[in-house]
Write an enzyme that holds these catalytic residues in place. Structure first.
Site, PDB file in Angstrom:
ATOM      1  N   ASP A  34       0.856  -1.185   0.000  1.00  0.00           N
ATOM      2  CA  ASP A  34       0.000   0.000   0.000  1.00  0.00           C
ATOM      3  C   ASP A  34       0.893   1.236   0.000  1.00  0.00           C
ATOM      4  OD1 ASP A  34      -2.249   1.906   0.803  1.00  0.00           O
ATOM      5  OD2 ASP A  34      -3.296  -0.004   1.026  1.00  0.00           O
ATOM      6  N   ASP A  62       3.513   1.890  -4.581  1.00  0.00           N
ATOM      7  CA  ASP A  62       2.559   2.700  -5.346  1.00  0.00           C
ATOM      8  C   ASP A  62       2.343   1.949  -6.651  1.00  0.00           C
ATOM      9  OD1 ASP A  62       1.336   4.439  -7.160  1.00  0.00           O
ATOM     10  OD2 ASP A  62       2.201   6.200  -6.197  1.00  0.00           O
ATOM     11  N   VAL A  63       1.114   1.503  -6.891  1.00  0.00           N
ATOM     12  CA  VAL A  63       0.871   0.615  -8.040  1.00  0.00           C
ATOM     13  C   VAL A  63       1.164   1.280  -9.387  1.00  0.00           C
ATOM     14  CG1 VAL A  63      -0.813  -0.860  -6.867  1.00  0.00           C
ATOM     15  CG2 VAL A  63      -1.621   1.170  -8.125  1.00  0.00           C
ATOM     16  N   ASN A  89      -5.837  -4.954  -6.286  1.00  0.00           N
ATOM     17  CA  ASN A  89      -7.015  -4.420  -5.578  1.00  0.00           C
ATOM     18  C   ASN A  89      -6.973  -2.905  -5.393  1.00  0.00           C
ATOM     19  OD1 ASN A  89      -9.222  -4.369  -3.338  1.00  0.00           O
ATOM     20  ND2 ASN A  89      -7.373  -3.589  -2.335  1.00  0.00           N
ATOM     21  N   TYR A 155     -13.665   6.743 -13.414  1.00  0.00           N
ATOM     22  CA  TYR A 155     -13.728   5.482 -12.654  1.00  0.00           C
ATOM     23  C   TYR A 155     -14.384   4.395 -13.497  1.00  0.00           C
ATOM     24  CZ  TYR A 155     -14.727   2.384  -8.646  1.00  0.00           C
ATOM     25  OH  TYR A 155     -14.795   1.317  -7.777  1.00  0.00           O
ATOM     26  N   LYS A 159     -12.655   1.015 -14.783  1.00  0.00           N
ATOM     27  CA  LYS A 159     -13.147  -0.286 -14.325  1.00  0.00           C
ATOM     28  C   LYS A 159     -13.702  -1.119 -15.489  1.00  0.00           C
ATOM     29  CE  LYS A 159     -12.255   0.113  -9.886  1.00  0.00           C
ATOM     30  NZ  LYS A 159     -11.230  -0.728  -9.241  1.00  0.00           N
ATOM     31  N   VAL A 188     -19.505  -2.259  -0.639  1.00  0.00           N
ATOM     32  CA  VAL A 188     -18.797  -2.993   0.414  1.00  0.00           C
ATOM     33  C   VAL A 188     -18.530  -2.057   1.585  1.00  0.00           C
ATOM     34  CG1 VAL A 188     -16.881  -4.565   0.878  1.00  0.00           C
ATOM     35  CG2 VAL A 188     -17.600  -4.172  -1.487  1.00  0.00           C
TER      36      VAL A 188
END
Ligand SMILES: NC(=O)c1ccc[n+]([C@@H]2O[C@H](COP(=O)([O-])OP(=O)(O)OC[C@H]3O[C@@H](n4cnc5c(N)ncnc54)[C@H](O)[C@@H]3O)[C@@H](O)[C@H]2O)c1
Length: 248
Positions: A34, A62-63, A89, A155, A159, A188
């Site tokens: 993360d 950091d992705v 994720n 977003y 996605k 969620v």
């Protein structure tokens, strides 16, 4: 998951932490990654205390950074051996519509929510090869299938693209015993949704046949299945875990 070695991004809290925990519960070694170092270190310490000592580590990642990915894959191999499992994720929400999305906001959302998953696969697949195969779960959303109705322009674009990124990678690597799937969570109960305006959340739950948010573990169990040998013939597909949101 005994003997498997996993990286989970965005693993300091929320869905990522639940995914890391369920993999640990089923015997995997996990590197939770993360950019929230304090929460990530605390999560790893909690997992150690819960009896998963020696199979959990936290690493800053950091992705969107290829350098971070190279460092973390090397770390995971040194600590636990070649990787077998990747959960892409990490993600950031984006609620702006077409006209009020800034170029900077667009780019950041696409970078974290889409490019990060590509960079993750690019970094991990050579390690999967060394393990003799592997499995990836990418994270889309119900908004990768249907529109939110309140914007979410970048977003939704990111996605939705995760679905085709998943299929393209699945087709490319199937002959190397590498499976790639994605999940579409509904609403969620994670830190991200604790900042939603109450009337917004109520509206989402009214449109959810099960009438409640998912507990993170209810999404994590789908990820566990897709990464496990029980899903050995499942690749290039999407698992919708949304309490029925997209059924109506
Ligand atoms: N919560 C929901 O209702 C929901 C619904 C559909 C999809 N999702 C998706 O599930 C994933 C997890 O969501 P969540 O609800 O747990 O969110 P969250 O905000 O609670 O947690 C996301 C984590 O990702 C981390 N992160 C953000 N940018 C990062 C980066 N550049 N590199 C590494 N880590 C980064 C954050 O620090 C945070 O710990 C996201 O991809 C999200 O889009 C969530």
């Amino acid at each position: 998951m005994n003997g498997k070695v996993a990286i989970v991004t965005g693993g300091a809290q929320g869905l990522g932490a639940a995914e890391a925990e369920i993999l640990l519960d089923h015997g995997a070694s996990v590197v939770a990654c993360d950019i929230r170092d304090d929460e990530g270190e605390a999560f790893a310490a909690a997992m150690e205390a819960a009896g998963h000592g020696g199979r959990i580590a936290y690493q800053r990642l950091d992705v969107t950074s290829a350098d971070d990915w190279a460092r973390v894959v090397a770390f995971a191999e040194r600590r636990f051996g070649p990787l077998t499992s990747l959960v892409n994720n990490a993600g950031i929400p984006g609620r702006a519509g077409v006209e009020n999305t800034t170029e900077e906001g667009w780019q950041r959302t696409i970078d974290v929510d889409l490019k990060g998953s590509w960079l993750g696969m690019k970094a991990c697949i050579p390690s999967f090869r060394r393990a003799g195969g592997g499995a990836v779960v990418n994270t889309s959303s119900t908004y990768g299938l249907v529109a939110s109705g309140h914007g979410s322009t970048a977003y939704s674009a990111a996605k939705g693209a995760v679905v085709m990124l998943t299929k393209a990678a699945a087709a490319e690597y199937a002959r190397e015993n590498i499976r790639v799937n994605c999940i579409h969570p509904g609403v969620v109960d994670t830190p991200r949704n604790q900042t939603l305006p109450p009337d917004w959340l109520e509206g989402l739950l009214r449109k959810t046949p099960l009438g409640r948010m998912a507990a993170p573990r209810e999404i994590a169990s789908a990820v566990l299945f897709l990464l496990s040998n029980e899903a050995s013939y499942v690749t290039g597909t999407s698992l919708v875990v949304d309490g029925g949101y997209t059924a109506i």
